[in-house]
Design a protein around this motif. Sequence first.
Motif, PDB file in Angstrom:
ATOM      1  N   UNK A   1     -25.061 -30.082  67.209  1.00 30.39           N
ATOM      2  CA  UNK A   1     -24.557 -30.255  68.640  1.00 30.39           C
ATOM      3  C   UNK A   1     -23.212 -30.798  68.579  1.00 30.39           C
ATOM      4  N   UNK A   2     -22.470 -30.597  69.949  1.00 30.38           N
ATOM      5  CA  UNK A   2     -21.366 -31.084  70.121  1.00 30.38           C
ATOM      6  C   UNK A   2     -21.165 -31.873  71.197  1.00 30.38           C
ATOM      7  N   UNK A   3     -20.325 -33.089  71.298  1.00 31.39           N
ATOM      8  CA  UNK A   3     -20.036 -33.614  72.403  1.00 31.39           C
ATOM      9  C   UNK A   3     -18.557 -33.502  72.764  1.00 31.39           C
ATOM     10  N   UNK A   4     -18.094 -33.049  73.717  1.00 31.33           N
ATOM     11  CA  UNK A   4     -16.781 -32.711  73.940  1.00 31.33           C
ATOM     12  C   UNK A   4     -16.286 -34.105  74.791  1.00 31.33           C
ATOM     13  N   UNK A   5     -15.220 -34.739  74.388  1.00 36.41           N
ATOM     14  CA  UNK A   5     -14.494 -35.709  74.950  1.00 36.41           C
ATOM     15  C   UNK A   5     -13.109 -35.355  75.277  1.00 36.41           C
ATOM     16  N   UNK A   6     -12.816 -34.680  76.642  1.00 34.76           N
ATOM     17  CA  UNK A   6     -11.713 -34.057  76.544  1.00 34.76           C
ATOM     18  C   UNK A   6     -11.643 -32.818  75.694  1.00 34.76           C
ATOM     19  N   UNK A   7     -10.224 -32.753  74.943  1.00 37.74           N
ATOM     20  CA  UNK A   7     -10.114 -31.597  73.873  1.00 37.74           C
ATOM     21  C   UNK A   7     -10.887 -31.883  72.638  1.00 37.74           C
ATOM     22  N   UNK A   8     -11.260 -33.145  72.419  1.00 41.67           N
ATOM     23  CA  UNK A   8     -11.619 -33.664  71.004  1.00 41.67           C
ATOM     24  C   UNK A   8     -13.258 -33.541  70.862  1.00 41.67           C
ATOM     25  N   UNK A   9     -13.633 -32.592  70.031  1.00 43.75           N
ATOM     26  CA  UNK A   9     -14.978 -32.530  69.642  1.00 43.75           C
ATOM     27  C   UNK A   9     -15.738 -33.440  68.717  1.00 43.75           C
ATOM     28  N   UNK A  10     -16.675 -34.001  68.932  1.00 45.39           N
ATOM     29  CA  UNK A  10     -17.516 -34.709  68.029  1.00 45.39           C
ATOM     30  C   UNK A  10     -18.704 -33.761  67.702  1.00 45.39           C
ATOM     31  N   UNK A  11     -18.859 -33.461  66.371  1.00 43.12           N
ATOM     32  CA  UNK A  11     -19.607 -32.383  65.926  1.00 43.12           C
ATOM     33  C   UNK A  11     -20.730 -33.001  65.057  1.00 43.12           C
ATOM     34  N   UNK A  12     -22.088 -33.021  65.245  1.00 42.96           N
ATOM     35  CA  UNK A  12     -23.164 -33.454  64.592  1.00 42.96           C
ATOM     36  C   UNK A  12     -24.270 -32.468  64.024  1.00 42.96           C
ATOM     37  N   UNK A  13     -24.941 -32.726  63.180  1.00 41.25           N
ATOM     38  CA  UNK A  13     -26.134 -32.073  62.611  1.00 41.25           C
ATOM     39  C   UNK A  13     -25.906 -31.662  61.175  1.00 41.25           C
ATOM     40  N   UNK A  14     -26.795 -30.773  60.821  1.00 42.15           N
ATOM     41  CA  UNK A  14     -26.672 -30.123  59.500  1.00 42.15           C
ATOM     42  C   UNK A  14     -27.163 -28.757  59.458  1.00 42.15           C
ATOM     43  N   UNK A  15     -27.024 -27.950  58.491  1.00 38.19           N
ATOM     44  CA  UNK A  15     -27.503 -26.455  58.272  1.00 38.19           C
ATOM     45  C   UNK A  15     -26.725 -25.766  58.977  1.00 38.19           C
ATOM     46  N   UNK A  16     -27.314 -24.695  59.422  1.00 38.72           N
ATOM     47  CA  UNK A  16     -26.497 -23.594  60.060  1.00 38.72           C
ATOM     48  C   UNK A  16     -26.040 -23.855  61.702  1.00 38.72           C
ATOM     49  N   UNK A  17     -26.791 -24.627  62.161  1.00 36.45           N
ATOM     50  CA  UNK A  17     -26.757 -25.095  63.393  1.00 36.45           C
ATOM     51  C   UNK A  17     -25.235 -25.717  63.627  1.00 36.45           C
TER      52      UNK A  17
END
Length: 81
Positions: free
Chosen positions: A40-56
Amino acid sequence: MDRGTLLVMAGFGMILLGFLLVFIGTVISSLGDGEVEGGGVIMIGPIPIIFGRGRGASVAAVLAIILMALWIIGFLLTRRG
């Protein structure tokens, strides 16, 4: 019904739908024997915080880069006009 009330109801419906989807996903993943992969992705303004594992997580990273580029382009276009 005025437009503001309709938008509030639509937003509330989206929140309820999100909770329902999370609940259904949790139930389905707890019933299965396999591993669950996702991201998943949490967007804070233009800055993405990406989490998870695998192809997702890989898909989430690509989408985050696209969203970040669109945000910057939109910001520059609105500032210019």
